[in-house]
Structures are given as C-alpha cells and as structure tokens.
Design a protein around this motif. Structure first.
Motif, mmCIF file in Angstrom:
data_model
loop_
_atom_site.group_PDB
_atom_site.id
_atom_site.type_symbol
_atom_site.label_atom_id
_atom_site.label_comp_id
_atom_site.label_asym_id
_atom_site.label_seq_id
_atom_site.Cartn_x
_atom_site.Cartn_y
_atom_site.Cartn_z
ATOM 1 N N VAL A 129 50.703 101.184 -8.559
ATOM 2 C CA VAL A 129 52.158 101.294 -8.436
ATOM 3 C C VAL A 129 52.783 99.971 -8.870
ATOM 4 N N PHE A 130 53.720 100.057 -9.836
ATOM 5 C CA PHE A 130 54.389 98.879 -10.388
ATOM 6 C C PHE A 130 55.901 98.999 -10.193
ATOM 7 N N ASP A 131 56.589 97.887 -10.423
ATOM 8 C CA ASP A 131 58.040 97.951 -10.566
ATOM 9 C C ASP A 131 58.365 98.701 -11.850
ATOM 10 N N TYR A 132 59.396 99.516 -11.818
ATOM 11 C CA TYR A 132 59.806 100.273 -13.002
ATOM 12 C C TYR A 132 60.705 99.405 -13.884
ATOM 13 N N MET A 133 60.380 99.336 -15.184
ATOM 14 C CA MET A 133 61.151 98.564 -16.151
ATOM 15 C C MET A 133 62.019 99.514 -16.993
ATOM 16 N N PRO A 134 63.326 99.589 -16.729
ATOM 17 C CA PRO A 134 64.165 100.642 -17.347
ATOM 18 C C PRO A 134 64.344 100.524 -18.840
ATOM 19 N N MET A 135 64.147 99.339 -19.426
ATOM 20 C CA MET A 135 64.363 99.176 -20.859
ATOM 21 C C MET A 135 63.139 99.542 -21.695
ATOM 22 N N GLY A 136 62.035 99.906 -21.024
ATOM 23 C CA GLY A 136 60.848 100.309 -21.768
ATOM 24 C C GLY A 136 60.101 99.124 -22.356
ATOM 25 N N SER A 137 59.335 99.393 -23.409
ATOM 26 C CA SER A 137 58.465 98.367 -23.984
ATOM 27 C C SER A 137 59.096 97.716 -25.212
ATOM 28 N N GLY B 244 42.529 79.937 -14.068
ATOM 29 C CA GLY B 244 41.110 79.647 -14.220
ATOM 30 C C GLY B 244 40.643 79.940 -15.624
ATOM 31 N N PRO B 245 39.624 79.205 -16.092
ATOM 32 C CA PRO B 245 39.152 79.388 -17.474
ATOM 33 C C PRO B 245 38.580 80.774 -17.742
ATOM 34 N N GLY B 246 38.155 81.482 -16.709
ATOM 35 C CA GLY B 246 37.571 82.800 -16.914
ATOM 36 C C GLY B 246 38.567 83.932 -16.803
ATOM 37 N N ILE B 247 39.839 83.618 -16.566
ATOM 38 C CA ILE B 247 40.852 84.661 -16.388
ATOM 39 C C ILE B 247 41.640 84.832 -17.684
ATOM 40 N N SER B 248 41.659 86.041 -18.205
ATOM 41 C CA SER B 248 42.431 86.347 -19.411
ATOM 42 C C SER B 248 43.093 87.693 -19.233
ATOM 43 N N HIS B 249 44.014 88.018 -20.114
ATOM 44 C CA HIS B 249 44.683 89.317 -20.061
ATOM 45 C C HIS B 249 43.792 90.398 -20.656
ATOM 46 N N GLY B 250 43.361 90.200 -21.911
ATOM 47 C CA GLY B 250 42.412 91.106 -22.546
ATOM 48 C C GLY B 250 43.003 92.262 -23.320
ATOM 49 N N ASN B 251 44.311 92.501 -23.200
ATOM 50 C CA ASN B 251 44.893 93.654 -23.898
ATOM 51 C C ASN B 251 46.365 93.384 -24.233
ATOM 52 N N ILE B 252 46.616 92.235 -24.854
ATOM 53 C CA ILE B 252 47.986 91.851 -25.186
ATOM 54 C C ILE B 252 48.446 92.626 -26.412
ATOM 55 N N LYS B 253 49.568 93.307 -26.282
ATOM 56 C CA LYS B 253 50.181 94.043 -27.382
ATOM 57 C C LYS B 253 51.631 94.327 -27.004
ATOM 58 N N SER B 254 52.432 94.729 -27.990
ATOM 59 C CA SER B 254 53.865 94.873 -27.750
ATOM 60 C C SER B 254 54.187 95.998 -26.779
ATOM 61 N N SER B 255 53.336 97.018 -26.675
ATOM 62 C CA SER B 255 53.592 98.091 -25.716
ATOM 63 C C SER B 255 53.264 97.661 -24.296
ATOM 64 N N ASN B 256 52.617 96.515 -24.116
ATOM 65 C CA ASN B 256 52.358 95.960 -22.790
ATOM 66 C C ASN B 256 53.318 94.828 -22.447
ATOM 67 N N VAL B 257 54.350 94.642 -23.260
ATOM 68 C CA VAL B 257 55.435 93.722 -22.923
ATOM 69 C C VAL B 257 56.651 94.582 -22.609
ATOM 70 N N LEU B 258 56.975 94.682 -21.325
ATOM 71 C CA LEU B 258 58.091 95.501 -20.877
ATOM 72 C C LEU B 258 59.327 94.634 -20.698
ATOM 73 N N LEU B 259 60.497 95.278 -20.669
ATOM 74 C CA LEU B 259 61.758 94.536 -20.670
ATOM 75 C C LEU B 259 62.631 94.964 -19.507
ATOM 76 N N SER B 260 63.252 93.972 -18.860
ATOM 77 C CA SER B 260 64.212 94.252 -17.799
ATOM 78 C C SER B 260 65.563 94.612 -18.421
ATOM 79 N N THR B 261 66.533 94.935 -17.603
ATOM 80 C CA THR B 261 67.855 95.298 -18.122
ATOM 81 C C THR B 261 68.522 94.142 -18.851
ATOM 82 N N SER B 262 68.107 92.916 -18.555
ATOM 83 C CA SER B 262 68.644 91.742 -19.254
ATOM 84 C C SER B 262 67.718 91.273 -20.372
ATOM 85 N N TYR B 263 66.765 92.143 -20.766
ATOM 86 C CA TYR B 263 65.830 91.884 -21.857
ATOM 87 C C TYR B 263 64.866 90.733 -21.556
ATOM 88 N N ASP B 264 64.625 90.484 -20.280
ATOM 89 C CA ASP B 264 63.596 89.510 -19.922
ATOM 90 C C ASP B 264 62.225 90.162 -20.092
#
Length: 638
Positions: free
Chosen positions: A410-418, A457-477
C-alpha cells in the motif's frame, strides 16, 4: 567598342542562364525534400518553408544543390518515395534510427554521386536491390538492423571503393560473396541466416562479424574440407542426434504429465482447508495516460477484488492483517481495503498497480506483487527496510499484506501519474508540454531520491529506475517508486525488465549495483532531454537506443537536434540543456568505474539548477538554435 559590348552581352547571358539553371535545380531538390517529408510522415521536421531549402535542418548545400541530407532519429515512418532519385548531387544520406519500411525505391539508382548511405535502425524489407551496387562512388554502406531478406548480391564486388559494409541483424541467407576489396575496413554480417564458407578475402575480420549465422572457415571453425555440408541450411543432424532429441522430448513430456498430476492432487487436498476472500464491490477503469508507458498492458483485471479472490489463507495461520510501518495512521484495515472500488493503473515489472478508493473517501495505491520468491520472514525483514526509507522524493510504502498466494503493498496515491505517461502520453493539440524548468525540477527530485537510497549503504540500490517509476505530485514534485523490490521476485521475472534502461554489465536483476543505477538514471535524463523513449519502454513501440543515438548526433556537432522540440522554444536555456546532456552522457558510459556516483551527480545538478534561466514563451524555429559540442565516445557508425 562593338566587340567589347558583344562580350559583355554574352557574359550577362551566360551568367543569367547559369543562375536560372541553379535556381531550377534547387527548386527540384526542394520539391524532392517536400515529397520525402510528406511520404515519410516528417511531422517532427520543423522546416521553415518560407526560407531556402539549404537552410533547413539536416540539409547541406554546395553551389545551390543539396549534397547532404541527415535526418537521424526524426520519427520518420512509411516508405521512401521514388522521387528521392532527383537529388542527383547527393553525397551523404543518413536516415538512421527511424521507422521507415518497405523496399528501397528504384530512384536510388540515380544517386550516382552518393558516397555515404546510412539506413541502419529502420524497418526496410525485401531484397537488397542490385542497383544499389551500381553506385560506384559508395564508400560507406550501413543497412544494419532492418528486415532485409534474400541473398547478398554478387554485384557488391563492383563497389571497389567500399570501406564500410554493415549488414548485421537482418534476415539475409545464402553464401557471402567473395568480397576481397583491400579498401574494406569495417565489415559485419552477424545475426542473419547466411551459410557456407567465409571467403578468404574476409578471413582476417573478427569473429563477431560473422556470429549468429551458419558459417564456417576462418576466423570461425574449419569447414574440414566439406563445405557442402554447411552450405545448406546449416542444420543437418546425424541419426544419433535425432534419436537423442526424440528420446529427450518423450522424457520431457512424461515429466510434465507427472508434475501436473502431482499439482492436481495437492490442490484437491487443500480445498477443504481454505476459504476464499471475495470483494463484493468493484469498478474497472483504464487510465489512458498509463497506456503509453508500457506499464498499462492488459487492463481486463477486475481490480483489487478480482486480484485477490483466488488468495487462500490457511485457517491454522490465524487472521491475516495489514502490517503498517512506523507512525502511519491506521485509518483502515484489510477488510476495508478489500471492499474498496479499484481502477487499474498499470502492469509493471513487479505486478499490477491499482487506485483504491475506500468507503471513507481515502484514496491509496495498491500493488499486487507477482512471482515473489522469498518466505514470509525474509519478506517481512526486507519490507521493514523499505518501510524505514523516509525522503520527500520517495513514494512511501505505508503497509503490506503477506498471504498464502497474495502479497500486497500500500502506497500513497500520486494523482499526476508517472513521468513516462506525461512525456509520451500527453502530446498533440491541447496538451500541456513539460517546460525546461519543470523537467529540471523533476530530474533533480529524482536524483535526490536515488542519492538518499544510495546513502543508506554501499549494498543498497534501486535496481529498476525508469520513467514509469518516477511518479509526480500535484505540484509536479518527483517521487521515486518501486525501490527495494528487485530482491523479492523470481529470476524468471528479470527478462521483463526494460532493456533500454539496464546497464550493459547487469546480468542478474537481484545484484544491481549503485553504478548500474547511475546508468539507468542517465537514460532517464536522456529521455527527459530528447522526449524519446528508450528501447522497449513503450507498449507496442520499439523506442530508441538513446546513448547510441545521442552519441551519433553529437559527433556531428548537431547537438540542437538531440533536444525535444518542446524544449528548443526556450533559447535562453540552451547552455544548461547541453550541460545536463553532458551529465547524462557521463552516466551512460560503458565502464561502471568511469560513471560518477549519485552524490556527485546530485552536486553537479544542484549547481546547474542554481542558475537555470526563467522560461521564455516565445517560440523559435529549430534552425535558429545554436550548436554546441558535447564530448562523447567515438563510434564506428554514422
């Protein structure tokens, strides 16, 4: 005096004739260019039709004749018109990395001055026409990554000046002609269906130039004096090999039948010990913006209720509950969530995402994970790490559910989409383009979120960075999502990752390094700057090999052509655009140790963002944009 006046009159008449002829030839070239633009859907060719054709982007003239036409990666599609043969003074034609299709038109036979022909990365089909090899002046010919079929014409040996021949990744068959030209330096016919022995004149070429075919001889394995055995399909098998294959197939079928019987018995044994969770109320709505992201996929699912109705919860394990993180307000429970109406937001690497509207009016995003490979204890431990991540540029995970066959986040809902939907699904009349400052803010926000993850930490990474995994708030943050999930899925899920973002050294999605994250972030920056999606990022669209395409453009010092047409309106931001492009190029170098860290990238981006100019709304023509140079690795291809 009479003689002098006759000479003057003759000179004036000669110059007038030459001028009229030149204008007539240029008018013919202009008409041909407009025919090409119309036939190939050149909507992105921002040519100022009120100016001379010699001033159009990609067009270069000498003595009022078009001698170069370079339109790489312009989104051209359809078939080339036969009228292209009217450009009789053309020396260089570059239409690489578009979506042009069909056979090469016979008009090419008239391009007798042609020296360089770059058509790689399109969808051309049919045989390679023999008339192409009547162009005696050809020095460089690149037809790679198309759909050409048939054989390589023997008339290719007529090209005595040929220095480059790239035919890889097509569907060519038959033998390789004996191309023994001493001028041939660059050569590649890999990944076709060629067969037979490699001509002696090509035996000094590297193995990679021939792999993916049915060939033998130097530099590959010897033909053992029996060339005929390899000159056919290259797939002849001995009787013993065929018998072995048959036996193997029979064993595989028996194994599958036994496995199915075992699973059926196991399923029947569990039926009496399980109960079913069914959501009584549901609603299905497809988000049209997400369809453009490649995450939408098939939205025929019936929402959260449909997703979890097959879940089995063992009575002996007690009542399953949502597990909340930290100080998250517990304003709903699992029962409330299962009663919520749902809209399908998209299908991604790790599962399907839904917008869930609870009866109280609370809106959350729910992701139904697929192919989870870890047991509940390990899942809980990893979720505790994810839930502890707290940064303004991350999408917070509020709760999770671990059931017998269902795992929900369960995540916060981002109304502006990706960002992907905004970049690629919001084009055309009436759309609101992303201006330069807004793109800078999004890039900087994403960088801050990723740098925060890496700081843990050096062993922590995201692993799946792409534009569909960058969501936007109503102020485009920018809010980075799906972090910490790559280690939860089975290995068989890894090929579904978006190849266009993946660093070349990554072979296992479970061990993505921080430098691989940097590479993916560099691709994200290129996507923001160019407006183009990387390879396999969009549903039903091929996308572009962004690093290679950008390098091919900047090597020609035509940097302005790299940028999204929606950005070139802002002339005051040109220098900052080029600086950010250089940062993206630095991130996408092949060798990981040569890439900057995310903390270094963040520092450089903040310095750049500190003096980003205000947006100007006056539209300028693409041809008016000045050209800057960007350092990029050299490439053998145009």
């Amino acid at each position: 005096m009479k003689l002098n006046s006759n000479v003057i009159c003759f000179s004036l008449l000669l110059w007038t004739t030459l001028l009229v002829t030149a204008n007539s030839d240029l008018a013919s070239d202009r008409a041909t260019l407009l025919a090409l633009r119309a036939a190939a859907g050149g909507r992105l060719l921002l040519w100022n039709l009120s100016s001379s054709a010699c001033n159009w982007t990609g067009v270069h003239c000498v003595q009022s004749r078009v001698v170069e036409l370079r339109l790489p990666g312009k989104g051209l599609s359809g078939q080339l018109p036969i009228a292209i043969g009217n450009l009789t003074r053309l020396r260089t034609l570059s239409l690489r990395y578009n979506a042009l299709s069909g056979p090469l038109p016979s008009g090419f036979a008239e391009l007798t001055s042609l020296r360089n022909l770059y058509l790689q990365g399109n969808r051309f089909s049919g045989d390679i026409p023999a008339f192409l090899f009547s162009l005696q002046n050809l020095v460089r010919l690149n037809l790679a990554n198309n759909n050409f079929t048939g054989t390589i014409p023997g008339s290719i040996t007529n090209l005595t000046r040929l220095a480059t021949l790239y035919l890889e990744n097509n569907h060519l068959s038959g033998p390789i002609p004996d191309i023994g030209s001493p001028t041939l330096v660059q050569f590649n016919v890999s990944f076709n269906q060629l067969n037979g022995s490699i001509p002696r004149g090509l035996s000094s070429k590297p193995k990679t130039a021939f792999e993916g075919n049915f060939l033998c001889g130097e530099p590959l394995v010897s033909c053992n004096g029996t060339e005929s055995e390899n000159s056919g399909s290259g797939t002849k098998l001995s009787g013993g090999a065929i018998a072995g294959i048959v036996v193997g197939c029979v064993l595989v079928v028996l194994f599958i039948l036994i496995l199915l019987l075992f699973l059926c018995k196991r399923k029947g044994a569990k039926k009496t010990e399980t109960r079913t969770i069914v959501l009584p109320r549901q609603k299905e709505v497809e988000n049209p913006a997400d369809k453009a992201t490649g995450e939408g996929g098939n939205t025929t699912s019936s929402g959260i209720s449909g997703a979890v109705k097959k879940d089995t919860v063992a009575k002996s394990s007690g009542t399953k509950k949502l597990v909340f993180f930290g100080n998250t307000s517990r304003v709903f429970d699992l029962e409330d969530l299962l009663k919520a109406s749902a809209e399908v937001l998209g299908k991604g690497t790790f599962g399907t995402a839904y917008k869930a509207t609870l009866e109280t009016g609370v809106v959350v995003a729910v992701k139904r994970l697929k192919d989870v490979m870890v047991p509940e204890k390990e899942f809980k431990e990893k979720m505790e790490v994810v839930g502890a991540m707290d940064h303004p540029n991350l999408v917070p995970v509020r709760a999770y559910y671990f059931g017998g066959e269902e795992k929900l986040l369960v995540f916060d809902y981002m109304p502006m989409g990706s960002l992907s939907a905004l970049l690629h699904g919001n084009r055309g009349a009436g759309s609101t383009p992303l201006n330069w400052n807004r793109r800078c803010d999004i890039a900087l926000g994403a960088a801050r979120g990723i740098a925060y993850l890496h700081s843990k930490g050096p062993g922590i990474s995201h692993g799946n960075i792409k534009s569909s995994n960058v969501l936007l708030s109503t102020s485009y943050d920018a809010r980075v999502s799906d972090f910490g999930l790559v280690q939860l899925t089975r290995p068989k899920s890894t090929p579904n990752r978006v190849n266009g973002y993946r660093a070349p050294e990554v072979t296992d999605a479970h061990t993505v390094s921080q430098k691989a994250d940097v590479y993916s972030f560099g691709i994200l920056l290129l996507e923001l700057l160019t407006g183009k999606a990387p390879t396999n990022a969009l549903l039903n669209e091929e996308g572009v090999d962004l690093p290679r395409w950008v390098q091919s453009i900047v090597q020609e010092e035509w940097t302005a052509e790299v940028f999204d047409p929606e950005l070139v309106r802002n002339q005051s931001a040109e220098e900052d655009m080029v600086k950010l492009l250089q940062l993206a190029v630095d991130c996408t170098v092949q060798h990981p140790h040569m890439r900057p860290s995310m903390s270094q990238m963040l520092t450089r981006m903040e310095e750049l963002h500190g003096h980003s100019p205000e947006i100007e709304t006056d539209q300028i023509h693409e041809a008016d944009v000045r050209t800057y140079s960007v350092d990029a690795p050299s490439s053998a291809n145009d």
